[in-house]
Design a protein around this motif. Structure first.
Motif, PDB file in Angstrom:
ATOM      1  N   LEU A   1       0.808  -1.219   0.000  1.00  0.00           N
ATOM      2  CA  LEU A   1       0.000   0.000   0.000  1.00  0.00           C
ATOM      3  C   LEU A   1       0.840   1.267   0.000  1.00  0.00           C
ATOM      4  O   LEU A   1       0.312   2.369   0.006  1.00  0.00           O
ATOM      5  CB  LEU A   1      -0.929   0.018   1.218  1.00  0.00           C
ATOM      6  N   GLY A   2       2.127   1.109   0.019  1.00  0.00           N
ATOM      7  CA  GLY A   2       2.962   2.294   0.049  1.00  0.00           C
ATOM      8  C   GLY A   2       2.981   2.900   1.433  1.00  0.00           C
ATOM      9  O   GLY A   2       2.342   2.386   2.353  1.00  0.00           O
TER      10      GLY A   2
ATOM     11  N   THR B   1      10.307  -1.511  -7.695  1.00  0.00           N
ATOM     12  CA  THR B   1       9.098  -0.783  -8.077  1.00  0.00           C
ATOM     13  C   THR B   1       8.050  -1.785  -8.523  1.00  0.00           C
ATOM     14  O   THR B   1       8.239  -2.518  -9.503  1.00  0.00           O
ATOM     15  CB  THR B   1       9.396   0.202  -9.212  1.00  0.00           C
TER      16      THR B   1
ATOM     17  N   GLU C   1       1.912  -0.442 -10.414  1.00  0.00           N
ATOM     18  CA  GLU C   1       0.916   0.290  -9.640  1.00  0.00           C
ATOM     19  C   GLU C   1      -0.458   0.060 -10.235  1.00  0.00           C
ATOM     20  O   GLU C   1      -0.644   0.098 -11.449  1.00  0.00           O
ATOM     21  CB  GLU C   1       1.252   1.777  -9.631  1.00  0.00           C
TER      22      GLU C   1
ATOM     23  N   PRO D   1      -4.015   1.292 -11.073  1.00  0.00           N
ATOM     24  CA  PRO D   1      -4.722   2.568 -11.151  1.00  0.00           C
ATOM     25  C   PRO D   1      -6.039   2.487 -10.391  1.00  0.00           C
ATOM     26  O   PRO D   1      -6.802   1.517 -10.549  1.00  0.00           O
ATOM     27  CB  PRO D   1      -4.953   2.756 -12.654  1.00  0.00           C
TER      28      PRO D   1
ATOM     29  N   HIS E   1     -10.886   7.923  -8.994  1.00  0.00           N
ATOM     30  CA  HIS E   1     -10.516   9.199  -8.360  1.00  0.00           C
ATOM     31  C   HIS E   1     -11.010   9.302  -6.927  1.00  0.00           C
ATOM     32  O   HIS E   1     -10.414   9.969  -6.108  1.00  0.00           O
ATOM     33  CB  HIS E   1     -11.067  10.360  -9.193  1.00  0.00           C
TER      34      HIS E   1
ATOM     35  N   GLN F   1      -8.672   8.548  -3.923  1.00  0.00           N
ATOM     36  CA  GLN F   1      -7.434   9.340  -3.912  1.00  0.00           C
ATOM     37  C   GLN F   1      -6.736   9.218  -2.553  1.00  0.00           C
ATOM     38  O   GLN F   1      -7.392   9.153  -1.513  1.00  0.00           O
ATOM     39  CB  GLN F   1      -7.754  10.791  -4.181  1.00  0.00           C
TER      40      GLN F   1
ATOM     41  N   ILE G   1      -5.046   6.677  -1.687  1.00  0.00           N
ATOM     42  CA  ILE G   1      -4.690   5.270  -1.502  1.00  0.00           C
ATOM     43  C   ILE G   1      -3.897   4.841  -2.726  1.00  0.00           C
ATOM     44  O   ILE G   1      -4.204   5.207  -3.849  1.00  0.00           O
ATOM     45  CB  ILE G   1      -5.955   4.398  -1.364  1.00  0.00           C
ATOM     46  N   ARG G   2      -2.865   4.077  -2.472  1.00  0.00           N
ATOM     47  CA  ARG G   2      -2.007   3.656  -3.560  1.00  0.00           C
ATOM     48  C   ARG G   2      -1.850   2.140  -3.470  1.00  0.00           C
ATOM     49  O   ARG G   2      -1.742   1.592  -2.385  1.00  0.00           O
ATOM     50  CB  ARG G   2      -0.640   4.331  -3.391  1.00  0.00           C
ATOM     51  N   LEU G   3      -1.892   1.457  -4.587  1.00  0.00           N
ATOM     52  CA  LEU G   3      -1.634   0.016  -4.596  1.00  0.00           C
ATOM     53  C   LEU G   3      -0.405  -0.220  -5.445  1.00  0.00           C
ATOM     54  O   LEU G   3      -0.396   0.119  -6.632  1.00  0.00           O
ATOM     55  CB  LEU G   3      -2.825  -0.738  -5.197  1.00  0.00           C
TER      56      LEU G   3
ATOM     57  N   GLY H   1       3.526   0.318  -6.672  1.00  0.00           N
ATOM     58  CA  GLY H   1       4.362   1.498  -6.806  1.00  0.00           C
ATOM     59  C   GLY H   1       5.733   1.301  -6.196  1.00  0.00           C
ATOM     60  O   GLY H   1       6.159   0.164  -5.937  1.00  0.00           O
TER      61      GLY H   1
END
Lengths: 388, 571
Positions: free
Chosen positions: A110-111, A122, A125, A127, A130, A133, A135-137, A139
């Motif tokens: 999740l970063g 790396t 990631e 996508p 929106h 926003q 939250i990142r999966l 990366g």
């Protein structure tokens, strides 16, 4: 109460198969029989381990945390008894390890908000829409974020291990003896419920084995699901049988108390609990700073008085309660000292106890906090040992 | 001390009262035995004494039960706890705490006795029951006999004037049972405790009873009398009484000693006649040529170095029936404990083998290894050419079947019919195979009966039918007679004899010496995981004081095992 067992005739007591040997042993070593069981008040163990847990919450330095874990593990290894409870320590260890792993996996997948420059790998990631926003999966995975997660997870794991140590050193059943009389019966219910877990596991194993005898596969999720109902039935039957046995052995006998006392007890307990709630609310909100503390204290006082009065209803007496002696003081004090010293250290020398992640630095073992942690080893010397 | 006045108990939803017209009085300091076939309401009568019936179980109790002057109608079980101590069938269901000493103190704590009194009584009880060495032990680590003694001790510490026990020795090996009974006798003799107990294994307890209450049939009024009087008319009786009735002795002897003193004349009549030795069905050879699958104990004690090969005398290799199972230098270690070591055994078709030995000697482990529930740590197990723990369950059921200690574990369905259909599917047998077996074993049981509503014996028969659906050549039974009355046991013996005659090899793990004597061709004694004796039943049991059946003890030195043999020889 009259005594009907023939205590005046010790020769009577040597008839059984084992009894003969036991009574002979008694004559040769008279002192060993009436020696107290070497136990420490369970409350002392809980205070000690809560002190260690408090200390762990004050630092993220992996070396200090590892030292705390090692100290608690050493004390558990030297002082734990042979009851089934004491085996729970390894379970807590596994749980702590799982927590640490989960924390790391989350940080990688999740970063992490920790800014870092050392990219390890790396990940692709994913996508996200929106509205998700922030939250990142996947990366970038940086060394800084992994190390931060490791320190953080290690702290949580250490807390768990400290609780596990208390669990292994002081069985819940023994702690029960120190509960106020009014709470005793609820406590018994909780402990009995806890002992059902091992029984349930044994039942599941037995019934899965029985599936094999019917020629059905005994592994896999389906097998587990199909034994579910019989297992629950068995557990229910067992609890009913236990309830009957407990009832027949006098569980829940109560003394007659005047209605006035009963009503006062209820009023005090309920009022006290309300006071505790209101007081806590007051303390936590900005406006209630003035009335918070007095209301909380009054509530606690009323609740304690209610419990004390409620204790009159129970006839129960305690068999060989664990005394709170100098050893218990020592054990509790060692935990308290570790907590106090580390709190002090984190206030004065925050950098040593919270090694930096950005930029990455190797953690160093601060001398004085480490020496303070070693105080936690005191129970290994002070606590009475189980005879091996 | 205990007084029943015209008591009848009707459970909710039952049309008929479970017990009716119960009217008796038990004076202080007597040991009274409650006997009767399964399902006549013995447990109900016992429960009524402690007040659990009807306060805990529900239902309606008519009449009046008083214990030490207290009416159970107005006193709840907890208010009788200081006069009545109750130990149920399963001691494990009785324990509240986890160590022996705390368990002994629990009842006194509930009653609110002073700490110094509690301390003294715990020490006294530890000595009285021979538990002093176990005081700090967790209850989970105790053996069956030790648990039963702790259970008795835990109800003894509040000094009850009445002790109520439901089948205190059923799950115990002969030595542990004697241990428990010795304690009970001491309580009655030394402390004047009144004991009321129910027990199926009369051969173990009848000699201790002052009086016997017989519940002859469900709903029938009980009969009260001295043991000899009641045994003369009882539908349930131990082998010694059976022999006494056969020989026409009056009054009936109740102990082996009494019977021996009368048996001189009977021994003379039997002198010269030979006890028919049971032989496996596959051995149609003359009696002198009984196949001895192993060296009989009297010739050479089985030792670890004895070759695992099957030893046969006077038989050419081509007539040797193929064994259905082979166990070679088997060792099993579980959780650091050696459960079995260096076990060499073989089982031939048509042979019935009794596995005997103390609680915890490794009998169940051996059976579980044969069905692949336990993996051997060393050595090999072959059942019908297959390695059990590596064979898929649906193939293995064709080679070997086990009826576990709790037959109900095998039963999942809501009705007997559904259970049978499932068994046919599991075993890939013709539809209707299992139902036909059930009809043979349990005549008169409808398809829509719930397995839970069957009696112990009926449930065992249903589980047996389910296992037999796959026609396994090797059939294993773990403690099949636990909780069975004599009639159910006799039916089981008939069924198993029939199966052996059809060529099934049968292995029973049992504490019941009478069953082994009746059924087994061969006895294997286990101790601490090792085979210490293996040979024909007569040779093994005759030489062992604790495993010898009553008839053997009475008619020694002649080698008779069962009343049936004697009856046949006299006819």
């Amino acid at each position: 109460m009259r005594s009907r067992l023939p205590s005046r005739e010790p020769s009577r007591c040597s008839g059984g198969r084992d009894g003969g040997g036991a009574s002979q042993g008694r004559e040769s070593v008279p002192a060993s029989r009436h020696q107290r069981r070497p136990t420490l008040h369970p409350g002392a163990w809980w205070l000690w381990s809560l002190g260690l847990a408090t200390a762990a919450s004050r630092t993220t330095n992996p070396l200090v945390l590892a030292l705390l874990v090692a100290a608690s593990a050493y004390v558990v290894a030297t002082c734990r008894s042979r009851t089934p409870w004491s085996r729970s320590y390894s379970a807590f260890f596994k749980l702590a390890f799982a927590v640490l792993l989960i924390r790391l996996v989350f940080a990688v997948a999740l970063g992490s908000p920790v800014p870092g420059t050392h990219v390890i790998v790396t990940l692709p990631e994913v996508p996200l829409p929106h509205w998700a926003q922030g939250i990142r999966l996947g990366g970038r995975v940086t060394a800084e974020s992994v190390v931060f997660a490791l320190y953080d997870g290690l702290q949580l794991a250490t807390l768990l291990i400290c609780v596990g140590a208390a669990n292994a050193l002081a069985s819940p059943a023994r702690l029960l003896k120190s509960l106020p009389g009014a709470l005793y019966e609820i406590g018994v219910a909780v402990v009995v419920a806890l002992t059902f877990a091992p029984n349930l596991i044994a039942d599941v194993q037995r019934l899965r084995a029985a599936r094999r005898l019917r020629g059905r596969p005994d592994r896999g999720v389906r097998g587990l699901l199909q034994v579910g109902l019989p297992v629950l039935e068995g557990a229910l039957e067992r609890s009913v049988a236990l309830a009957a046995a407990m009832d027949a052995r006098g569980y829940g006998r109560s003394a007659d108390v005047p209605a006035r006392v009963r009503r006062t007890t209820t009023a005090l307990t309920l009022g006290g609990l309300l006071g505790v709630c209101a007081g806590t609310y007051g303390l936590l909100t900005a406006e209630g700073g003035t009335y918070g503390l007095p209301v909380l204290l009054a509530g606690v006082g009323a609740a304690l008085a209610g419990l004390r009065l409620g204790g009159r209803r129970t006839l129960r007496t305690r068999y060989r309660p664990d005394p709170w002696g100098p050893r218990a003081w020592l054990v509790a004090a060692s935990g308290g000292a570790v907590a106090a010293l580390l709190t002090l250290a984190s206030a004065t020398d925050s950098a040593a106890l919270h090694p930096g992640v950005v930029p990455l630095t190797a953690p160093v073992l601060p001398l004085w906090p480490a020496a303070a942690v070693l105080l936690a080893l005191l129970p290994a010397l002070a606590a009475p040992k189980e005879p091996s | 001390m205990i007084r029943f006045e015209d008591v009848s108990v009707t459970y909710e939803g039952a049309a008929e009262p479970t017990v009716r017209g119960v009217d008796f009085e038990v004076p202080e300091g007597e040991l009274v035995l409650l006997v009767g076939p399964s399902g006549v309401g013995k447990s109900t009568v016992l429960g009524a004494v402690s007040g659990l019936v009807p306060h805990f179980t529900g239902g309606t109790l008519r009449g009046r039960v008083t214990v030490a002057g207290r009416d159970t109608r107005t006193h709840k079980p907890r208010e009788l706890a200081d006069v009545v101590g109750t130990v149920g069938q399963d001691p494990l269901a009785h324990f509240v705490t986890d160590t022996v000493e705390d368990e002994l103190a629990y009842g006194m704590e509930s009653l609110g006795l002073a700490p110094d009194v509690m301390r003294r009584r715990v020490e006294e009880t530890l000595d009285l029951l021979g538990l002093a060495d176990l005081r700090d032990r967790p209850i989970a680590t105790l053996s069956g006999g030790q648990r039963q003694r702790v259970a008795i001790g835990s109800v003894l510490t509040p000094h009850p004037r009445v002790l109520v026990l439901d089948e205190p020795t059923s799950a115990l090996d002969p030595a542990a049972a004697e241990e428990v009974l010795a304690v009970l006798q001491r309580l009655v003799h030394d402390l004047g405790t009144t004991v009321l107990m129910a027990e199926h294994r009369l051969e173990r307890v009848i000699q201790y009873a002052d009086r016997v209450i017989l519940l002859p049939a469900p709903g029938a009024a009980p009969l009260l009398g001295t043991p000899a009087e009641v045994m003369a008319v009882s539908p349930v009786y131990p082998p010694v009484v059976d022999l006494g009735r056969l020989a026409g002795w009056s009054p009936l002897p109740l102990t082996v000693r009494d019977a021996r003193r009368r048996a001189g004349e009977l021994r003379e009549r039997l002198d010269g006649r030979k006890a028919p030795r049971p032989a496996p069905a596959s051995a149609a050879a003359p009696e002198a040529d009984v196949p001895a699958p192993r060296v009989p104990m009297s010739r050479a004690p089985v030792s670890r170095i004895s070759a695992p090969r099957r030893f046969r005398r006077g038989r050419t290799p081509d007539t040797v029936p193929p064994g259905v199972a082979e166990v070679r230098s088997l060792a099993v270690r579980r959780a650091g404990v050696t459960a079995l070591r260096q076990v060499d055994l073989g089982f031939a078709p048509g042979e019935t083998v009794a596995l005997m030995g103390r609680n915890g000697a490794g009998k169940s482990t051996l059976l579980n290894t044969l069905v692949g529930l336990v993996e051997p740590s060393a050595g090999s197990v072959l059942v019908g050419g297959a390695v059990p723990h590596r064979t898929a369950p649906h193939d293995l059921v064709r080679h070997v079947g086990l009826v576990p200690q709790e037959p109900a574990d095998l039963l999942y369905a809501d009705t007997v019919g559904a259970e049978c259909a499932a068994a046919d599917r599991d075993a890939r047998a013709e539809p209707g195979t299992c139902r036909a077996l059930v009809s043979g074993l349990l005549p008169g049981i409808g398809d829509d009966t719930h397995p839970r509503d069957l009696s112990e014996g009926q449930r065992l028969a249903l589980a047996l039918a389910v296992v037999l659906t796959a026609r396994p050549p090797l059939l294993l039974l773990d403690e099949p007679t636990r909780g069975l009355d004599y009639a159910a046991k006799a039916r089981l013996v008939t069924v198993l004899r029939g199966l052996a005659a059809e060529g099934h090899a049968i292995v029973l793990a049992t504490h019941d010496v009478e069953l082994a004597a009746e059924l087994a061709h061969r006895v294997v004694l286990l101790a601490e995981g090792e085979v210490i004796a293996d040979g024909p039943t007569a040779d093994i049991v005759v030489s062992s004081p604790s495993f010898a059946p009553q008839i053997t003890k009475i008619l020694a030195p002649q080698q008779w095992l069962t009343t049936a043999q004697v009856r046949e020889a006299l006819a």
